[in-house]
Structure formats: structure tokens, C-alpha cells
Motif scaffolding. Structure first.
Motif, PDB file in Angstrom:
ATOM      1  N   PHE A  73      -1.824   8.605 -19.716  1.00  0.00           N
ATOM      2  CA  PHE A  73      -0.858   8.388 -18.915  1.00  0.00           C
ATOM      3  C   PHE A  73       0.413   9.540 -19.221  1.00  0.00           C
ATOM      4  O   PHE A  73       0.706   9.917 -20.108  1.00  0.00           O
ATOM      5  CB  PHE A  73      -0.226   6.923 -19.223  1.00  0.00           C
ATOM      6  N   VAL A  74       1.078   9.766 -18.060  1.00  0.00           N
ATOM      7  CA  VAL A  74       2.343  10.447 -18.067  1.00  0.00           C
ATOM      8  C   VAL A  74       3.498   9.633 -18.860  1.00  0.00           C
ATOM      9  O   VAL A  74       3.386   8.300 -18.940  1.00  0.00           O
ATOM     10  CB  VAL A  74       3.067  10.914 -16.823  1.00  0.00           C
ATOM     11  N   THR A  75       4.106  10.327 -19.843  1.00  0.00           N
ATOM     12  CA  THR A  75       5.233   9.753 -20.472  1.00  0.00           C
ATOM     13  C   THR A  75       6.231   9.163 -19.595  1.00  0.00           C
ATOM     14  O   THR A  75       6.570   9.393 -18.535  1.00  0.00           O
ATOM     15  CB  THR A  75       5.903  10.807 -21.589  1.00  0.00           C
ATOM     16  N   ASN A  76       6.932   8.143 -20.140  1.00  0.00           N
ATOM     17  CA  ASN A  76       8.105   7.410 -19.747  1.00  0.00           C
ATOM     18  C   ASN A  76       9.666   8.189 -20.077  1.00  0.00           C
ATOM     19  O   ASN A  76      10.242   7.747 -19.550  1.00  0.00           O
ATOM     20  CB  ASN A  76       7.946   6.039 -19.814  1.00  0.00           C
ATOM     21  N   ASN A  77       8.937   8.902 -21.032  1.00  0.00           N
ATOM     22  CA  ASN A  77      10.240   9.401 -21.782  1.00  0.00           C
ATOM     23  C   ASN A  77      11.061  10.483 -20.759  1.00  0.00           C
ATOM     24  O   ASN A  77      10.688  11.479 -20.856  1.00  0.00           O
ATOM     25  CB  ASN A  77       9.915  10.036 -23.221  1.00  0.00           C
ATOM     26  N   GLN A  78      12.096  10.028 -19.974  1.00  0.00           N
ATOM     27  CA  GLN A  78      12.602  11.214 -19.116  1.00  0.00           C
ATOM     28  C   GLN A  78      13.391  12.153 -19.807  1.00  0.00           C
ATOM     29  O   GLN A  78      13.380  13.352 -19.448  1.00  0.00           O
ATOM     30  CB  GLN A  78      13.979  10.148 -18.467  1.00  0.00           C
ATOM     31  N   LYS A  79      13.724  12.029 -21.126  1.00  0.00           N
ATOM     32  CA  LYS A  79      14.388  13.268 -21.812  1.00  0.00           C
ATOM     33  C   LYS A  79      13.287  14.062 -22.108  1.00  0.00           C
ATOM     34  O   LYS A  79      13.544  15.537 -22.000  1.00  0.00           O
ATOM     35  CB  LYS A  79      14.863  12.816 -23.210  1.00  0.00           C
ATOM     36  N   ARG A  80      12.219  13.915 -22.239  1.00  0.00           N
ATOM     37  CA  ARG A  80      10.925  14.812 -22.725  1.00  0.00           C
ATOM     38  C   ARG A  80      10.720  15.643 -21.218  1.00  0.00           C
ATOM     39  O   ARG A  80      10.474  16.840 -21.309  1.00  0.00           O
ATOM     40  CB  ARG A  80       9.759  13.999 -23.167  1.00  0.00           C
ATOM     41  N   ILE A  81      10.745  14.830 -20.109  1.00  0.00           N
ATOM     42  CA  ILE A  81      10.625  15.481 -18.838  1.00  0.00           C
ATOM     43  C   ILE A  81      11.661  16.652 -18.574  1.00  0.00           C
ATOM     44  O   ILE A  81      10.991  17.536 -18.209  1.00  0.00           O
ATOM     45  CB  ILE A  81      10.355  14.469 -17.860  1.00  0.00           C
ATOM     46  N   ILE A  82      12.773  16.211 -18.681  1.00  0.00           N
ATOM     47  CA  ILE A  82      13.809  16.911 -18.397  1.00  0.00           C
ATOM     48  C   ILE A  82      13.780  18.320 -19.339  1.00  0.00           C
ATOM     49  O   ILE A  82      14.130  19.391 -18.892  1.00  0.00           O
ATOM     50  CB  ILE A  82      15.207  16.288 -18.578  1.00  0.00           C
ATOM     51  N   LYS A  83      13.495  17.870 -20.635  1.00  0.00           N
ATOM     52  CA  LYS A  83      13.464  19.100 -21.607  1.00  0.00           C
ATOM     53  C   LYS A  83      12.334  20.070 -21.132  1.00  0.00           C
ATOM     54  O   LYS A  83      12.514  21.272 -21.117  1.00  0.00           O
ATOM     55  CB  LYS A  83      12.865  18.600 -22.824  1.00  0.00           C
ATOM     56  N   CYS A  84      11.202  19.616 -20.651  1.00  0.00           N
ATOM     57  CA  CYS A  84      10.027  20.513 -20.106  1.00  0.00           C
ATOM     58  C   CYS A  84      10.509  21.265 -18.794  1.00  0.00           C
ATOM     59  O   CYS A  84      10.097  22.447 -18.680  1.00  0.00           O
ATOM     60  CB  CYS A  84       8.808  19.535 -19.621  1.00  0.00           C
ATOM     61  N   ARG A  85      11.137  20.508 -17.842  1.00  0.00           N
ATOM     62  CA  ARG A  85      12.010  21.075 -16.672  1.00  0.00           C
ATOM     63  C   ARG A  85      12.558  22.288 -16.950  1.00  0.00           C
ATOM     64  O   ARG A  85      12.662  23.395 -16.555  1.00  0.00           O
ATOM     65  CB  ARG A  85      12.572  20.176 -15.853  1.00  0.00           C
ATOM     66  N   GLU A  86      13.502  22.197 -18.176  1.00  0.00           N
ATOM     67  CA  GLU A  86      14.369  23.175 -18.498  1.00  0.00           C
ATOM     68  C   GLU A  86      13.624  24.261 -18.962  1.00  0.00           C
ATOM     69  O   GLU A  86      13.795  25.589 -18.609  1.00  0.00           O
ATOM     70  CB  GLU A  86      15.380  22.649 -19.588  1.00  0.00           C
ATOM     71  N   LYS A  87      12.599  23.899 -19.809  1.00  0.00           N
ATOM     72  CA  LYS A  87      11.538  25.122 -20.218  1.00  0.00           C
ATOM     73  C   LYS A  87      11.029  26.081 -19.223  1.00  0.00           C
ATOM     74  O   LYS A  87      11.158  27.220 -19.080  1.00  0.00           O
ATOM     75  CB  LYS A  87      10.472  24.643 -21.378  1.00  0.00           C
ATOM     76  N   LEU A  88      10.464  25.080 -18.225  1.00  0.00           N
ATOM     77  CA  LEU A  88       9.812  25.915 -17.040  1.00  0.00           C
ATOM     78  C   LEU A  88      10.925  26.823 -16.485  1.00  0.00           C
ATOM     79  O   LEU A  88      10.439  27.849 -15.821  1.00  0.00           O
ATOM     80  CB  LEU A  88       8.793  24.954 -16.319  1.00  0.00           C
ATOM     81  N   ALA A  89      11.984  26.055 -16.082  1.00  0.00           N
ATOM     82  CA  ALA A  89      12.904  26.661 -15.331  1.00  0.00           C
ATOM     83  C   ALA A  89      13.292  28.020 -16.249  1.00  0.00           C
ATOM     84  O   ALA A  89      13.464  29.269 -15.607  1.00  0.00           O
ATOM     85  CB  ALA A  89      14.293  25.827 -15.200  1.00  0.00           C
ATOM     86  N   GLU A  90      13.488  28.132 -17.450  1.00  0.00           N
ATOM     87  CA  GLU A  90      13.859  29.132 -18.372  1.00  0.00           C
ATOM     88  C   GLU A  90      12.850  30.287 -18.171  1.00  0.00           C
ATOM     89  O   GLU A  90      13.110  31.426 -17.900  1.00  0.00           O
ATOM     90  CB  GLU A  90      13.912  28.758 -19.878  1.00  0.00           C
ATOM     91  N   THR A  91      11.365  29.916 -18.355  1.00  0.00           N
ATOM     92  CA  THR A  91      10.418  30.758 -18.128  1.00  0.00           C
ATOM     93  C   THR A  91      10.429  31.567 -17.092  1.00  0.00           C
ATOM     94  O   THR A  91      10.221  32.885 -16.583  1.00  0.00           O
ATOM     95  CB  THR A  91       9.160  30.355 -18.449  1.00  0.00           C
ATOM     96  N   THR A  92      10.487  30.859 -15.898  1.00  0.00           N
ATOM     97  CA  THR A  92      10.587  31.392 -14.421  1.00  0.00           C
ATOM     98  C   THR A  92      11.633  32.272 -14.188  1.00  0.00           C
ATOM     99  O   THR A  92      11.530  33.141 -13.566  1.00  0.00           O
ATOM    100  CB  THR A  92      10.646  30.159 -13.502  1.00  0.00           C
ATOM    101  N   THR A  93      12.868  31.760 -14.403  1.00  0.00           N
ATOM    102  CA  THR A  93      13.913  32.588 -14.275  1.00  0.00           C
ATOM    103  C   THR A  93      13.890  33.991 -15.056  1.00  0.00           C
ATOM    104  O   THR A  93      14.257  34.840 -14.417  1.00  0.00           O
ATOM    105  CB  THR A  93      15.139  31.881 -14.781  1.00  0.00           C
ATOM    106  N   HIS A  94      13.431  33.810 -16.382  1.00  0.00           N
ATOM    107  CA  HIS A  94      13.215  35.166 -16.997  1.00  0.00           C
ATOM    108  C   HIS A  94      12.432  36.040 -16.390  1.00  0.00           C
ATOM    109  O   HIS A  94      12.732  37.172 -16.256  1.00  0.00           O
ATOM    110  CB  HIS A  94      12.551  34.706 -18.321  1.00  0.00           C
ATOM    111  N   GLU A  95      11.205  35.473 -15.886  1.00  0.00           N
ATOM    112  CA  GLU A  95      10.220  36.326 -15.117  1.00  0.00           C
ATOM    113  C   GLU A  95      11.061  36.972 -13.793  1.00  0.00           C
ATOM    114  O   GLU A  95      10.957  38.085 -13.685  1.00  0.00           O
ATOM    115  CB  GLU A  95       9.105  35.690 -14.728  1.00  0.00           C
ATOM    116  N   TYR A  96      11.666  36.132 -13.304  1.00  0.00           N
ATOM    117  CA  TYR A  96      12.331  36.539 -11.914  1.00  0.00           C
ATOM    118  C   TYR A  96      13.334  37.634 -12.250  1.00  0.00           C
ATOM    119  O   TYR A  96      13.605  38.614 -11.557  1.00  0.00           O
ATOM    120  CB  TYR A  96      12.940  35.242 -11.316  1.00  0.00           C
TER     121      TYR A  96
END
Lengths: 118, 233, 266
Positions: A73-96
Motif C-alpha cells: 500500500f502507498v503510505t498515508n504519511n503526507q510528510k513523506r510524500i511531500i519530501k519525495c516531491r521535493e526530492k523529485l523537483a530538486e533533481t528535475t530542476t537541477h537537470e533542467y
């Protein structure tokens, strides 16, 4: 579920990234059940062991959990999901930024360019 | 415990050495690609595991037992060629497999054949080569065994059929079983592989986890293969 | 497993053999039922009084006499060819990839082919033996009877001897195919060559044995000296031949089995 893999990068890493995207974007909502490993392997047309490996990593990252009924199951932990979002945003932006800079954009031109298009 | 073990296996035909001191272990529960250019010795390696050939030196064991009836019961082999009696119908062939392999799942085979819209009373003679190959694949995958050995399952098949074959392989082999696929069409198949073995001139030049190789070289297995065998005959 | 294999093998080669056997019996029966007064043939002075049969029946009768001979030969030849081609197909063509990967020992596969051959030969010979019953007039049947008329013992021994001889020929063919395929090229040619060589050697050895036997047993010299040797003499001779063929088979069976065990498939 729709997956696209290339052969140049470890497949399990690509699967992790794509599942992270799905979780962050809400395509896989918090608390929802993931398809079984077999189903994922079949849809993605990759090896079951690779899928298992990817899911194991996601579990390490606390993005998914295994319930006793043997579903994942996907986690219910919103904080974790947000942290992941930030991590993905970071890598994508860096590449860009790297690409745009190599095209000759400085910061001012870049900001203008973005503003015109958002 | 690994499934198949080659201990110092060499195979010579007259003066030609086709396999040179092969030491290899095929693990359980993995899909392994046996990759190499034509003439590298892939088919020979496979035929040795099926007792179609005997090693010149060395020996092969299956689950630490010598090859024999027990190993043949637990190995399902798909050769490059059609090995069925072409005068029989599909139904008669199913009867045959059911008669001689106690781990043959007839219901599963019929289901898969149904997906292909194949009539059971068709004579194999009257089937196209592509259909014959799919039939053989279905027969092999309908056996509940520990090791599936597929020798060039994609050779001579059109791209659409290839997808069907790869999909069938992925979704139909027994859980916990291993699949050894020998091929030189790597790009199509590499996403499926857990491990790869590179064979050249009868020697193993590489054996590694597929994703590990990709991480190491930042390229596809296909690329690694091309680079490695650029100078092969 | 052996029985299953046997059943499959027999099923595959039996149809043409049964057809030929049927034809053989048919021709014999037609011959029998077109019998006419035999005195017609004896060129007896009474001939002109005893012509019963129409020329057509006479013609058919004579024709089927020859057709029967042809059928008998064809039946035997077809039996042998089917036996050999099944062996070749099952063990040396693409099908071998299936045969050798079945969960069956090679010994059993070999045994099944030998037994299949034996059964086919028995069917063939029994058909001929039974059909010969239609030819029970002395002067016509002499070439066909296994022995002389009313000599059941001689006929029985001859029946077994012929079965053993055909089995030996079949075995030569098997050995030829096995040896022929050890060559990388022209395997068909070499198969036939080797088969022929083994057969010739066997026959030569047999003749030598017979010769030696007559030397040791002077009573047997009748064979070489008289046109029609005594029945006892023939019985001894044919028994000897049968024994020699049986010994050949007993030797060649394990030899072929051993060769087959280590055979590579390419």
C-alpha cells in the motif's frame, strides 16, 4: 498503469522513479493498494525480481508499506510524500538548469523565459 | 542451491574446441540471458545440459545430481527447430506431452492455445512456421518445471509475435523457477533479464547482474554486447 | 514408459504395413478362389476333355500367382523400410530433440525400437505364412512353402528362422544408421554403406559356419550334394541358421545400445 523503460539505466531504478512520480502526482493516492508484483511485472514487461527490488527500495524509503494481508500500500504519511516531491523537483530542476545553462541562458534570461510560459 | 552446475566442461568436435573449461552455475528463481555472437557455443552449452551432447571433459550436474531422467523431468527445453511430429494434430501432440510428462498442465496449454485461436485438430504440417514456434513455446511453458531453457526463442519471428512471446515467457513460467534464454537479439529481451552471461569463442567472458552492469557502465546490455563483440568473427 | 513408446511407434509405422499385408492376403485369396481343375495344367492327354475354366479365370489365376509373389516381397521390403525410417526419424532428425529430452533412459528408447521392429516383422511373416495356406498344391507351391507340404515342424522352424533373419537385417540397418551418423557429412550414404557391410559380413560368417558344420557333421553334406536334401537335413540346417542369427542379434543388441548411449546429436 503505464511504464516506459529504456535499457541504459538500471531498470529497477527507473521503476522506482516512475512509481515515485505516480505517488507524488496522486495517480497512486495515499493509502491505495498497489497492483501485485506479478501484475506490475506484466504491465511493465519486466522481470518480477526487478519489480520486487524496486518495491523493496520504496519500502526502505517509507513510501510504501506491506500489510499483513500481503498487499502493498502507498503510505498515508503526507510528510513523506511531500519530501519525495521535493526530492523529485530538486533533481528535475537541477537537470533542467544544467541543460538551459549549456544552451547559454543566464539566470535573468531564464526567469524571463519561464515567466512567459507559466 | 543452484539449479545447474557446469564443472570444468569442455566440448571438442574433432580438432575444434567449441567450449573451453566452462564453470557455470545457474541459480534458482532468475531469468538469465546467455548472450554471444553466432558460433560462440551457446547452443552447445544448452545441448550439454539436455544430454543431447556429452562433454569431452568435465561434467554437468542438476541439483547436484548427474544428468538423467530426473533432470529431464525438471528441465523444459525449447530448441531452435521444430521437434514435433508434423504429421500429428495439435490435439495428438497435447496427448503425447500429457502422456510422457507428468508435470504437463494440459488445461493451461489449451487456454494459451485458445488465446491464439488455434484449432486443436489442425495438423502441424498445415501451420505456419511462426505458429509452430508459438505452439512449441506453449508446450514448453505449460510444464511445471524448475528450469526452462529457451534456445533463440525470438529468431525468425516478426516483431508483433515477439511481444507475444516475451509476454508469454514473463507471465507463464513457474514461480521460483529459472529461465535460461539464449539469444543474440538482446535489445528486445534485456528488460527481462536478472543476470547475463556473455559467451565468446567457447569461453565465459562475463557473468553479472543485469542492473548492476547498467549502473556500472551507464549503458544498455545491448551496448555492452556490441562493444565487447565488435571484433568477433 | 516402454509400453507407451511402443504404442506410439507402432501406431506410426503400421498403416502401410497393414495395407500391404491386406493386399497380400487378398491376392492369395483371389488365387485360391480362382482355382480350376488342376488337370488342365498337367498337359495330360486328357486335357481336351477337362477344360472347365474360362480363359479369363485361368488368366486371373496365373496373374495373381505372380502378384502374390510381388506382394510378399513388397510387404517385406515395406516393413523393413518403415522400421528403418521410423528409427532414423525418431533418433536422428529434428524429432530427436524431443526424443532425447523425454524423461526416459536411452536404453528404453532403444528397446522400444527393437520391439517395434520385431512386432512388425512378426506381423509381416505371419501374414505370409497364413497366406501360403492358399497355395497347398504340391507342384505349384514348392517355391512358396517354407518347407515341403505337410511338414509342420519344418515349416515352423522356417517361420522362426525367417523372423530371425529379418530381425538381423533390421538390426544391420539400425547399426548402419548409428554408425553412419558418426560421420559429419553424407550420413545417409554412410548409413547404407555400414548397414550393407555389417549384413555382408554376417552372411559370410554364416556361410562359413554352415560349411564348418557340414565338415564336422558328414551327414549334412547332403546339402551340397543333392538337389532335394532329406527333411531332417533341412531341419538341422535351418535350425543352425536360426541359431546363428539369434546369436548375431544377442551380440548386436548391446553393441548398438552402447553406441547409442554415447551418441551426440548435432
Amino acid at each position: 498503469m503505464h511504464f516506459k523503460f529504456n535499457n541504459e539505466k538500471p531498470i529497477y531504478l527507473q521503476m522506482i522513479e516512475q512509481l515515485e512520480l505516480d505517488i507524488v502526482s496522486g495517480r497512486l493516492p495515499p493509502g491505495s493498494q498497489l497492483p501485485t508484483i506479478r501484475e506490475l511485472a506484466s504491465q511493465a514487461k519486466i522481470n518480477i525480481n526487478t519489480v520486487a527490488r524496486a518495491l523493496a527500495e520504496l519500502e526502505e524509503l517509507n513510501l510504501i508499506t506491506t500489510k499483513r494481508t500481503n498487499g502493498k500500500f502507498v503510505t498515508n504519511n503526507q510528510k513523506r510524500i511531500i519530501k519525495c516531491r521535493e526530492k523529485l523537483a530538486e533533481t528535475t530542476t537541477h537537470e533542467y538548469l544544467k541543460t538551459m545553462q549549456s544552451l547559454g541562458f543566464n539566470t535573468k534570461e531564464l526567469l524571463k523565459y519561464l515567466k512567459e510560459r507559466s | 542451491m543452484s539449479l545447474l552446475q557446469y564443472h570444468h566442461v569442455s566440448k571438442r568436435f574433432g580438432n575444434t574446441t567449441v567450449l573451453d573449461n566452462i564453470n557455470l552455475e545457474i541459480p534458482t528463481g532468475k531469468i538469465i540471458g546467455l548472450l554471444g555472437p553466432n558460433g560462440a557455443g551457446k547452443s552447445t552449452l544448452i545441448k550439454l545440459a539436455n544430454t543431447l551432447l556429452t562433454p569431452t571433459t568435465g561434467n554437468i550436474t542438476f541439483q547436484n545430481q548427474p544428468l538423467g531422467v530426473a533432470s529431464k523431468t525438471e528441465i523444459a527445453y525449447l530448441p531452435e527447430r521444430t521437434y514435433l511430429d508434423k504429421t500429428r494434430t495439435i490435439r495428438q501432440t497435447l496427448d503425447f506431452f500429457q502422456n510422457f510428462y507428468h508435470n504437463f498442465d494440459r488445461a493451461k496449454a489449451e487456454r494459451l492455445l485458445d488465446d491464439l485461436d488455434l484449432q486443436l485438430d489442425t495438423q502441424i504440417l498445415h501451420m505456419s512456421k511462426g505458429m509452430q514456434e508459438k505452439l512449441q513455446l506453449i508446450l514448453v511453458l505449460s510444464r511445471h518445471v524448475k528450469l526452462y531453457i529457451l534456445d533463440e526463442p525470438l529468431g525468425g519471428i516478426d516483431p508483433a509475435a515477439r511481444d507475444y512471446i516475451l509476454d508469454t515467457i514473463l507471465t507463464n513460467f513457474d514461480e521460483g523457477a529459472s529461465v535460461l534464454i539464449s539469444t543474440h537479439l538482446i535489445a528486445d529481451i534485456e528488460k527481462l533479464l536478472d543476470e547475463v552471461i556473455f559467451l565468446q569463442n567457447g569461453k565465459i567472458i562475463l557473468q553479472d547482474d543485469a542492473d548492476h552492469l547498467r549502473a556500472q557502465t551507464q549503458t544498455s546490455i545491448d551496448e555492452i554486447f556490441r562493444k565487447e563483440f565488435k571484433n568477433a568473427r | 514408459m516402454l509400453v507407451k513408446l511402443l504404442a506410439y511407434n507402432l501406431q506410426r509405422l503400421i498403416k502401410p504395413i497393414l495395407i500391404c499385408a491386406g493386399l497380400t492376403v487378398l491376392t492369395a485369396l483371389i488365387f485360391y478362389f480362382t482355382q480350376y481343375d488342376t488337370e488342365f495344367i498337367t498337359h495330360d492327354t486328357r486335357t481336351e476333355e477337362i477344360i472347365h475354366a474360362s480363359p479369363f479365370i485361368v488368366f486371373v489365376h496365373g496373374l495373381f500367382y505372380n502378384l502374390y509373389a510381388i506382394c510378399g516381397v513388397v510387404l517385406t521390403v515395406i516393413t523393413l523400410i518403415r522400421i528403418w525410417s521410423l528409427f532414423q526419424k525418431n533418433l536422428y532428425s529434428d524429432e530427436a530433440y524431443l526424443t532425447y529430452t523425454l524423461p526416459i533412459k536411452r536404453h528404453i528408447i532403444w528397446a522400444s525400437h527393437c520391439l517395434t521392429a520385431l512386432i512388425a516383422i512378426i506381423i509381416c511373416m505371419t501374414t505370409i505364412l497364413l497366406s501360403n495356406l492358399c497355395f497347398n498344391q504340391d507342384f505349384i507351391s514348392a517355391p512358396f512353402q517354407f518347407g515341403a507340404d505337410h511338414e509342420p515342424l519344418l515349416n515352423t522352424i522356417s517361420y522362426f528362422c525367417l523372423i530371425l533373419q529379418l530381425s538381423f537385417i533390421a538390426m544391420c540397418g539400425f547399426l548402419g544408421i548409428i554408425l553412419g551418423h558418426r560421420h559429419t557429412k553424407q550420413t545417409e550414404l554412410f548409413s547404407r554403406l555400414w548397414g550393407f557391410i555389417v549384413f555382408t559380413l554376417g552372411e559370410a560368417l554364416l556361410l562359413l559356419t554352415i560349411f564348418l558344420f557340414t565338415k564336422l557333421n558328414p551327414a549334412m553334406q547332403e546339402i551340397f550334394q543333392q538337389a532335394r536334401p532329406s527333411i531332417e537335413c533341412l531341419q538341422s540346417l535351418i535350425t543352425l541358421v536360426a541359431i546363428v542369427y539369434a546369436i548375431y542379434l544377442l551380440i548386436l543388441y548391446p553393441v548398438c545400445q552402447k553406441l547409442l548411449d554415447s551418441a551426440d546429436l548435432n
